[in-house]
Design a protein around this motif. Sequence first.
Motif, short mmCIF file in Angstrom:
data_model
loop_
_atom_site.label_atom_id
_atom_site.label_comp_id
_atom_site.label_asym_id
_atom_site.label_seq_id
_atom_site.Cartn_x
_atom_site.Cartn_y
_atom_site.Cartn_z
N CYS A 108 73.28 -3.43 12.89
CA CYS A 108 72.49 -4.60 13.21
C CYS A 108 71.98 -5.24 11.93
O CYS A 108 71.91 -6.47 11.81
CB CYS A 108 71.33 -4.22 14.11
N HIS A 109 71.60 -4.43 11.02
CA HIS A 109 71.13 -4.97 9.75
C HIS A 109 72.22 -5.80 9.10
O HIS A 109 71.98 -6.88 8.59
CB HIS A 109 70.76 -3.83 8.80
N LYS A 110 73.36 -5.24 9.13
CA LYS A 110 74.48 -5.96 8.53
C LYS A 110 74.69 -7.27 9.25
O LYS A 110 74.97 -8.30 8.64
CB LYS A 110 75.75 -5.13 8.63
N ALA A 133 82.94 -8.62 14.28
CA ALA A 133 83.36 -7.25 14.51
C ALA A 133 84.31 -6.81 13.41
O ALA A 133 84.21 -5.70 12.88
CB ALA A 133 84.04 -7.12 15.86
N GLU A 134 85.16 -7.71 13.06
CA GLU A 134 86.13 -7.36 12.05
C GLU A 134 85.44 -7.18 10.70
O GLU A 134 85.67 -6.21 10.00
CB GLU A 134 87.18 -8.47 11.95
N ARG A 142 80.28 -2.76 20.01
CA ARG A 142 79.00 -2.56 19.36
C ARG A 142 78.30 -3.89 19.11
O ARG A 142 77.11 -4.00 19.19
CB ARG A 142 79.18 -1.82 18.04
N ILE A 143 79.12 -4.85 18.81
CA ILE A 143 78.54 -6.17 18.56
C ILE A 143 77.87 -6.67 19.82
O ILE A 143 76.82 -7.31 19.78
CB ILE A 143 79.63 -7.17 18.13
N TYR A 144 78.46 -6.34 20.90
CA TYR A 144 77.86 -6.79 22.15
C TYR A 144 76.47 -6.22 22.32
O TYR A 144 75.56 -6.88 22.80
CB TYR A 144 78.72 -6.35 23.34
N ASN A 148 73.53 -8.77 22.62
CA ASN A 148 72.81 -8.81 23.89
C ASN A 148 71.31 -8.75 23.71
O ASN A 148 70.56 -9.44 24.37
CB ASN A 148 73.27 -7.68 24.80
N VAL A 149 70.91 -7.91 22.81
CA VAL A 149 69.46 -7.88 22.67
C VAL A 149 68.96 -9.10 21.91
O VAL A 149 67.87 -9.60 22.18
CB VAL A 149 68.88 -6.56 22.11
N LEU A 150 69.76 -9.55 21.00
CA LEU A 150 69.35 -10.76 20.28
C LEU A 150 69.26 -11.90 21.28
O LEU A 150 68.39 -12.77 21.18
CB LEU A 150 70.37 -11.11 19.19
N GLU A 151 70.12 -11.85 22.19
CA GLU A 151 70.14 -12.89 23.20
C GLU A 151 68.88 -12.81 24.05
O GLU A 151 68.33 -13.83 24.46
CB GLU A 151 71.37 -12.71 24.08
#
Length: 835
Positions: A108-110, A133-134, A142-144, A148-151
Amino acid sequence: RSVLKTPLKQAATSHSILTEIQPDCQPLTTPPKPKEILPADPWTPTSNLKMLISAASPEIRSREQRRELSNNSREVLQAKHCLQEHLSGDEYEKSQPSRKEKSLGLLCHKFLARYPDYPSTAENNYICLDEVAEELNVERRRIYDIVNVLESLHMVSRLAKNRYAWHGRHNLSKTLQALKKVGEENKYTQQIQMIKKREYEHEFDLDGERNEEMARSFGSNEHSEMSFVELPGMEFRAASVNSRKDKSLRVMSQKFVMLFLVSTPQIVSLEVAAKILIGEDQLEDLDKSKFKTKIRRLYDIANVLSSLELIKKVHVTEERGRKPAFKWTGPDVLPNVQDTKLETTSTSCPPPISESIPSKEQCSKNLFPSRGKQNFTRHPSLIKLVKTIENDRRKIQSAPTSPVKMSASTDQNLSALPSKMAQVPAIAKHQLEGQSKKAREMKLSRSALESNQLSPEVVPKPEPPRVAAPSQQPALAQPPAVCPPSHSSVSPVILPHTPAGVSYAIYLHPSQAHTVTTYSPSFMLQPLPCANVTGIKSINSKVLNKTTTEEGDNQVTTDDPTKSLTAKERPPIKSETSSQRCLKRSQALQEDNSIKKCRSDEESLDTSLTFFPSGYLIPLTQCTHGNKAGFSNKEKAGICSLQHTTYSSPIAGVIPVTASELKAVNIPAFQITPLNIMLSPTSIAAAPVLSNSCLNSSNTSSAHNPSSSVLNFTLQHVGLIPAGVQVPANPVLQHMPVSLQPESVSYSSENMNLQEEKVSKNILQLFDRDGLSEKYSAPSVPKELQQPQPVTENFFRTPGGPNTVSSLSANSDGTDRMSQGTLYIPQRKLEVSED
DNA sequence: TGATCCCGCCAACGT
DNA sequence: ACGTTGGCGGGATCA
């Protein structure tokens, strides 16, 4: 050899190589798990992070630096730690991407490092999931999780498949405010207390049979309906996806955050959070696995929240031992200061209209405090009954209403606008300091104001037939007279509150929406006005809260309430922005209208849709209003007619179904509660005023009167809800009186919610039918993206009733935290330790 | 050990 | 039919 970090892409390559053995090694796709094959090497998270940072724009870099300096984030620390290890010479093998390195938090930091906290609106901040993701070398899955939480915090919004828009923290404060409101409305504080109490009890007696009780109580807690809290500006994007989907992570995340915002020591243990969240979803079955799963999810959420530095992990030590918990480290969320100011301003500013509206809102608030359902919900049997009814309704559910109605609602919105508009200037003023940019907005707002003044006239004219409109106006003007008694008795000062800043919408599950829908598609119009009202908090609750209780486990100390908005937060601006946005939108709409004038119903739907949200959300409403105002009445009329094409007279069609009908329909189902019996004089008085709006009907039933509320409370809790609930009977709960009031207040709101839901439901259906949802997300039009799309799904309120914002305001003074129906729980000492 | 939570299967959805 | 989302929970790691 030291491991170095291959650049991201390389890393990907290595990955694929590693996976050679396996068939499909697509870098992009989830690579087959290499497992032990994993190279020992390559990129350490830290290195990647650094690279990212260095590569990032200066802005980002600086931000990152700040972060590191602060050392707040645990992830950073970890990263450093890892780095050290590497440096120290642990080797490759050891350095194998350890679990930590692959942690969601780090990832997430990244992820966050790639985007600025406060992106300029100008730049397109698109996020392509595949790319991310790439680049981050992770599975998309994982990106999801992150997105999702950012959303859920509205830091990003979904534009289309595989694409998101980055908003950064611009919406954060608003979102948090909204979440706080909802959390308060949901009585999370009380739920937390309940759970704690239960735990406490458990200490003594062996549990086992207790589960029953637990289940029951939890069941009562279920505020299941609430789904997703939306913000004014962001309405629909998030919704583009099917409503049903907005289930877990997103919603869970919001709820989790709510818990922090609502609890006094802003510390929430995973256990408690999980229990509450479970309780909401499904009553009963506290089954272990479910609990475990919930916890897992919470960790995921917590990780990203931690990365956002909104929370940090701590341990709460109780008698039981150390329990994992998280402490809120994000910005303090107060009831909108600006709002308050606005209120004041508006009040002082005479435009009758402007004032009238607020008052109206107040009335509505009073009438519909919050959460009426809960009353009966508490009792299992009642719950079942309700459910049954709901199900039946669901089945019966009628076809989606015609779009036209929507438009009608729009009109109503207009009436509401003025007040809001009035507020705008004030807001602008405040904001001025920080943002030069705002000047422009100011202008807009001003113009909006002017338009407002016009608005009163406009509203009535367009639809003479319409009953609601006329009535509303008067009501608004008078509000003080009618409503005043209720609040004034409580706390005159507070009254003027308008929660303008925090309007929000909640997404409901379809099923729930159905329930509502059943009521009256036809009423759609009516609901809108209510919606406007909704945004406002109930004054009453505030007052009630005011009473204050001291119990809470405040020991831990929260930051001083005073602090509130920091300069850095830009809430004020936002309000402006939103208004501005609204204006834009409205304009757009107009254009649309002009262009599409002769369109079919569907078209009208779009338009109506656009309006609807605005109607619901305060900001939007304003915009709409402003726009219309800007135009000549004729134009407005024309527009309306256009929208309503199908109907000879849009208004007329809508009007027929008014408050009376609503009452008839709604009441039977929901008003069953004993509460009805006790109507406070105040509420009754208020009722007439609101009668225009559908909302009123429901409200009437609820009682605001303290005494009545007490009775209700007592009945419900004592009689109906014996067990786990906070009952006066419990010796511990000495403070009940205070808490009681809030409760009572909350009840009434329920009805309102229902209605709104109905409306929204209908709207939803319409959307679905047309398949509008993704329509607007067209990639080609970046500019469009900036503005809220008309398309929405169901955004509605929860039972808890977003409407009632009161709690927020109440909290502002800092006294009330514990007040809401809270039980006093024997406290064990809590020791919070950082990691 | 219990706390964390990565991983990725696979169902629900969308196109 | 295939790609996207994302619920879910086994079981590996960490502390």
